[in-house]
Write an enzyme that holds these catalytic residues in place. Structure first.
Site, short mmCIF file in Angstrom:
data_model
loop_
_atom_site.label_atom_id
_atom_site.label_comp_id
_atom_site.label_asym_id
_atom_site.label_seq_id
_atom_site.Cartn_x
_atom_site.Cartn_y
_atom_site.Cartn_z
CB SER A 81 -0.71 -0.03 1.10
OG SER A 81 -1.59 1.29 1.30
CD GLU A 84 -2.62 5.30 4.20
OE1 GLU A 84 -1.69 5.78 5.08
OE2 GLU A 84 -3.26 6.32 3.52
CE1 TYR A 138 -4.25 -1.61 5.17
CE2 TYR A 138 -3.36 0.62 4.53
CZ TYR A 138 -3.75 -0.75 4.12
OH TYR A 138 -3.86 -1.07 2.65
#
Length: 337
Positions: free
Chosen positions: A128, A130, A152
């Site tokens: 991801s 992120e 996360y």
């Protein structure tokens, strides 16, 4: 001989699009789902309801190594796409323990089971954007250092490192796709993009009067999930395993997404969108935009959806769904259905 593919997270947005992609290519598609999804299929499997007769679903839990081991022992999978995760960033702040447990252990269990039973099986890990978090450079590419800003993001960095370690230590074909934000009509309602498009549709139909969101200035690189699952497939077809950033290369703010979505229903977002501190992250990621040059060069991958086309499809889909499911309310409001 027909290839067999296993998809974890097959009931999610990406899993449903990927299952369609692989079926079109002649694959035998299997999916791991939590047993509760099989027991309450009307909502939990709605994204793949049109595929149920074409795929094989297996009850298993990412938190249970024996359940994963059991499925992998029964079928000689050629490819495994590990998409399942607790993927809502806000929830990872609220419950970091379960996010870490599911995302890190689940990835480790999948890799360990494949190494033990199917070492030839090609493995895809859903990374991801992120993971970049507090970015060191713009745009972000494969060599950009990670600095995750959420539980996360941290869990995804761990999964990325696990995947790379299995590739290097055990000579397995393991790749990570560092996918930037990808959306579509099947996006979960908790994600800001779907919250915006459904909010615009509800306000247009008279079912709501305002939309509350968090940081309007956060910028993201938004593509369409249908495009991005094609990149997943292409990564596992290469002669050598490697990691790839998948992105459009364009950055848009949450404010722009709101403006585009409301314009799609002939409304001015400024009259309806309200910022609410409850939806602010404890540690914000301000600007994510990806450099997918490597994926374009090596995989031959290109996004086909524009930002405007993505938002339009999502808004129109929400309008159609709400008109169909909320018809009785619209009738009372004197709206055409």
């Amino acid at each position: 001989m027909t290839k067999k593919a296993l998809i974890t997270g097959i009931t999610g947005q990406d899993g449903s699009y990927l299952a369609e992609e692989l079926l079109e290519r002649g694959y035998e598609v299997h999916g791991l789902v939590r047993r509760v999804a099989l027991e309450a299929p009307e909502r939990r499997t709605e994204r793949i309801s049109h595929l149920i007769d074409k795929i094989t679903l297996h009850p298993a839990s990412l938190e249970s190594y024996p359940s994963i081991f059991h499925i992998v022992s029964r079928y000689d999978f050629d490819e495994c796409y590990h998409l399942a995760a607790q993927s809502f960033v806000a929830e990872s702040f609220a419950d970091g323990f379960s996010t870490m447990n599911t995302n890190i252990n689940g990835t480790h269990y999948m890799l360990a089971a494949l190494r033990e039973l199917r070492p030839h099986c090609r493995f895809y890990f859903a990374g991801s954007s992120e993971m970049f978090g507090k970015v060191r450079e713009v745009p972000q590419r494969e060599s950009t250092p990670f600095h995750p800003r959420s539980p996360y993001g941290i869990s995804k960095v761990a999964g990325f490192d696990l995947t790379r370690n299995y590739r290097e230590a055990y000579d397995m074909f393991c790749v990570s796709g560092i996918l930037f934000n990808h959306e579509g009509p099947r996006r979960g309602f908790e994600f800001v993009t779907r919250k915006i498009t459904q909010g615009a549709a509800r306000i247009k139909l008279g079912l709501a009067s305002e939309l509350r969101v968090g940081n309007l200035e956060a910028q993201r690189d938004w593509g369409h999930a249908r495009d991005y699952v094609k990149a997943m497939y292409l990564m596992l077809q290469q002669p050598e395993a490697d990691d790839y950033v998948v992105a459009t290369g364009e950055s848009h703010s949450v404010r722009e997404f709101c403006e585009q979505a409301f314009a799609e229903v002939d409304l001015d977002y400024r009259q309806y969108v309200v910022t609410d501190e409850r939806f602010q992250r404890p540690a914000e990621v301000d600007q994510l935009v990806g450099d997918s040059s490597k994926a374009r060069r090596v995989l031959g991958w290109r996004p086909t959806y524009t930002f405007e086309g993505l938002v339009k499809e999502m808004v129109q889909s929400d309008l159609e769904t709400l008109t169909r499911t909320e018809g009785h309310k619209l009738s009372k409001l004197g709206r055409a259905v």
